[in-house]
Design a protein around this motif. Structure first.
Motif, PDB file in Angstrom:
ATOM      1  N   ASP A  41      72.715  65.415  97.508  1.00 14.16           N
ATOM      2  CA  ASP A  41      72.248  64.112  97.052  1.00 14.16           C
ATOM      3  C   ASP A  41      72.819  62.982  97.909  1.00 14.16           C
ATOM      4  OD1 ASP A  41      70.674  65.163  95.002  1.00 14.16           O
ATOM      5  OD2 ASP A  41      72.393  65.297  93.649  1.00 14.16           O
ATOM      6  N   ALA A  42      74.073  63.103  98.301  1.00 13.13           N
ATOM      7  CA  ALA A  42      74.684  62.084  99.168  1.00 13.13           C
ATOM      8  C   ALA A  42      73.999  62.062 100.525  1.00 13.13           C
ATOM      9  CB  ALA A  42      76.179  62.361  99.329  1.00 13.13           C
ATOM     10  N   CYS A  43      73.625  63.249 101.018  1.00 12.56           N
ATOM     11  CA  CYS A  43      72.922  63.352 102.300  1.00 12.56           C
ATOM     12  C   CYS A  43      71.559  62.666 102.225  1.00 12.56           C
ATOM     13  CB  CYS A  43      72.756  64.816 102.682  1.00 12.56           C
ATOM     14  SG  CYS A  43      71.838  65.062 104.212  1.00 12.56           S
ATOM     15  N   MET A  44      70.823  62.906 101.150  1.00  8.02           N
ATOM     16  CA  MET A  44      69.501  62.302 100.984  1.00  8.02           C
ATOM     17  C   MET A  44      69.609  60.784 100.848  1.00  8.02           C
ATOM     18  SD  MET A  44      67.535  64.885 101.283  1.00  8.02           S
ATOM     19  CE  MET A  44      65.938  64.257 100.802  1.00  8.02           C
TER      20      MET A  44
ATOM     21  N   LYS B 293      69.309  54.818 106.095  1.00  9.87           N
ATOM     22  CA  LYS B 293      69.050  54.699 107.529  1.00  9.87           C
ATOM     23  C   LYS B 293      67.553  54.676 107.863  1.00  9.87           C
ATOM     24  CE  LYS B 293      73.312  56.868 109.185  1.00  9.87           C
ATOM     25  NZ  LYS B 293      73.898  57.940 110.035  1.00  9.87           N
ATOM     26  N   ASN B 294      66.708  54.646 106.834  1.00  3.28           N
ATOM     27  CA  ASN B 294      65.242  54.646 107.028  1.00  3.28           C
ATOM     28  C   ASN B 294      64.762  55.875 107.794  1.00  3.28           C
ATOM     29  OD1 ASN B 294      64.735  52.121 105.715  1.00  3.28           O
ATOM     30  ND2 ASN B 294      65.522  51.083 107.542  1.00  3.28           N
ATOM     31  N   ILE B 295      65.431  56.995 107.563  1.00  4.42           N
ATOM     32  CA  ILE B 295      65.038  58.256 108.189  1.00  4.42           C
ATOM     33  C   ILE B 295      64.122  59.006 107.232  1.00  4.42           C
ATOM     34  CG2 ILE B 295      65.842  60.485 109.065  1.00  4.42           C
ATOM     35  CD1 ILE B 295      68.471  59.082 109.836  1.00  4.42           C
TER      36      ILE B 295
ATOM     37  N   ASP C 250      69.239  59.346 114.576  1.00  6.14           N
ATOM     38  CA  ASP C 250      70.061  58.141 114.498  1.00  6.14           C
ATOM     39  C   ASP C 250      71.085  58.067 115.626  1.00  6.14           C
ATOM     40  OD1 ASP C 250      71.433  60.342 113.539  1.00  6.14           O
ATOM     41  OD2 ASP C 250      72.450  59.248 111.928  1.00  6.14           O
ATOM     42  N   VAL C 251      70.967  58.970 116.594  1.00  6.87           N
ATOM     43  CA  VAL C 251      71.887  58.995 117.734  1.00  6.87           C
ATOM     44  C   VAL C 251      71.100  58.733 119.008  1.00  6.87           C
ATOM     45  CG1 VAL C 251      73.515  60.382 119.078  1.00  6.87           C
ATOM     46  CG2 VAL C 251      73.426  60.631 116.584  1.00  6.87           C
TER      47      VAL C 251
ATOM     48  N   PRO D 278      69.764  67.582 112.443  1.00  4.58           N
ATOM     49  CA  PRO D 278      70.167  66.680 111.362  1.00  4.58           C
ATOM     50  C   PRO D 278      70.734  65.368 111.905  1.00  4.58           C
ATOM     51  CG  PRO D 278      71.010  68.908 110.979  1.00  4.58           C
ATOM     52  CD  PRO D 278      70.456  68.891 112.370  1.00  4.58           C
ATOM     53  N   PRO D 279      70.579  64.281 111.159  1.00  9.81           N
ATOM     54  CA  PRO D 279      71.173  63.012 111.567  1.00  9.81           C
ATOM     55  C   PRO D 279      72.663  63.170 111.876  1.00  9.81           C
ATOM     56  CG  PRO D 279      69.710  62.671 109.734  1.00  9.81           C
ATOM     57  CD  PRO D 279      69.793  64.160 109.922  1.00  9.81           C
ATOM     58  N   GLU D 280      73.128  62.342 112.800  1.00  9.59           N
ATOM     59  CA  GLU D 280      74.510  62.314 113.279  1.00  9.59           C
ATOM     60  C   GLU D 280      74.846  63.474 114.210  1.00  9.59           C
ATOM     61  OE1 GLU D 280      77.288  61.684 110.070  1.00  9.59           O
ATOM     62  OE2 GLU D 280      76.021  60.150 109.135  1.00  9.59           O
TER      63      GLU D 280
END
Length: 362
Positions: free
Chosen positions: A66-69, A75-77, A177-178, A203-205
């Motif tokens: 849930d924190a990931c979502m 981040k508008n991803i 996001d990178v 995945p992001p990051e």
């Protein structure tokens, strides 16, 4: 949407390109079922190693879905899975398409022609000029230009597409996001803030690692109706993308370079091996038999413009899938001629490629 968050969970466990996530989905039915599985269920799969099972079990305890979502939302991803309507159909009908894609911006619709322009990071002024020119010309003709946002040819390609007034797709070997390389940050912002779409299966990051980019290249080729190589050395990642494009039955073009230039060894070799020589967007569209107004043209007008081989094969097809082997038997044509005709018919959006090299009329 409920199941997508469990796909995100799986995507954080298994590195893209391994087919492991696809195997898990085939076995358990859904990502949520995999999350709710126990040790014996995982063991029964047979394809998961003990290390895989340990990673899955520990991740269920440690990974906060849930924190990931929520982080993605901030981040508008956006996320698209293979079962979503807006998942790119060209990519979906390749071998080993990503089960999940992250993106910023807007994925262009399937009815638009997409052509990738690729080349070396270490490039010449001539190469960057040609990449920019081709990107600009194609975009001005309502073609979506695809590349990898690397330095050199990729960056010049995206900038050309933006200058041409159309959308462009940047496929990253990092999280969306990178920005990598950082020198392309202004370009990254232009694409993500209205000039196209940033896409990645990572995945992001996720930061850049050398092994990620060859895996990324299958998406560049898979999203594209055709691929243009502008500059390429003797050994480069460009050849990997070309290999994927050929495996997917897509046309490959090459821009000629100076015979003595090490930056043009790869492109000149491609031309020797049969890739069509191009110096302008019109060369590409003419070679593929695409007229400028065709993307909005009627089916009858498109059918009138078909070449003899295209007409012959189009008449063999209907709304029941037919394999390329069956087409060969019925047409008695050379397999290379069949593949080329099928590619151009697919680009014209009057046939559709299905898994297993089968085709139907649209």
């Amino acid at each position: 949407m409920e199941d997508i968050k469990y796909l995100v969970w799986l995507n954080h466990i298994f590195e893209p390109g391994t087919k492991k996530i696809t195997q898990i989905l085939d076995f358990f039915g859904t990502a949520r079922n995999a999350f709710n599985s126990e040790y014996l269920d995982l063991k029964a799969s047979m394809f998961l190693t003990e290390n895989d099972i340990k990673k899955i079990i520990s991740s269920k305890r440690e990974f906060d879905i849930d924190a990931c979502m929520e982080n993605l939302l901030k981040k508008n991803i956006l996320i698209v899975s293979k079962n979503c309507k807006n998942y790119p159909s060209l990519l979906k009908n390749t071998d080993n398409p990503p089960e999940i894609l992250y993106y910023i911006g807007e994925i262009p619709p399937d009815n638009l022609i997409k052509i990738s322009i690729i080349g070396s990071r270490e490039s010449t002024q001539y190469g960057r000029t040609m990449a920019n020119k081709l990107g600009r010309e194609l975009a001005s003709k309502n073609v979506v230009v695809v590349s990898g946002m690397a330095r050199g040819i990729d960056a010049a390609t995206h900038q050309g597409a933006i200058d041409g007034g159309e959308k462009t797709i940047a496929v990253l070997g990092t999280g969306v996001d990178v920005c990598y390389p950082l020198e392309n940050f202004n370009l990254y912002e232009k694409i993500s803030q209205g000039s196209g779409c940033i896409i990645s299966e990572y995945p992001p990051e996720t930061t850049a690692k050398p092994r990620f980019f060859p895996v990324r290249n299958r998406i560049v080729a898979g999203l594209s109706d055709a691929t243009i190589v502008v500059e390429s050395g003797k050994k480069s990642g460009t050849s990997i993308t070309v290999g994927y494009a050929l495996d997917f039955g897509r046309e490959v073009f090459a821009v000629p370079g100076q015979a003595t230039s090490p930056y043009s060894v790869g492109t000149n070799q491609l031309i020797k091996e049969g890739a069509a020589l191009v110096t302008s967007a019109q060369d590409v569209l003419d070679f593929l038999g695409i007229i400028e107004s065709e993307q909005g043209d009627s089916l009858e007008n498109i059918k009138k413009s078909l070449a003899p081989n295209e007409k012959l094969i189009y008449e063999f097809l209907n709304h029941n899938p037919i394999s390329i082997d069956e087409i060969k038997i019925r047409s008695n044509m050379d397999i290379k001629d069949i593949q080329f005709a099928l590619t151009t018919l697919e680009i014209k959006r009057i046939i559709k490629r299905l898994p297993g090299q089968q085709f139907i009329k649209t």
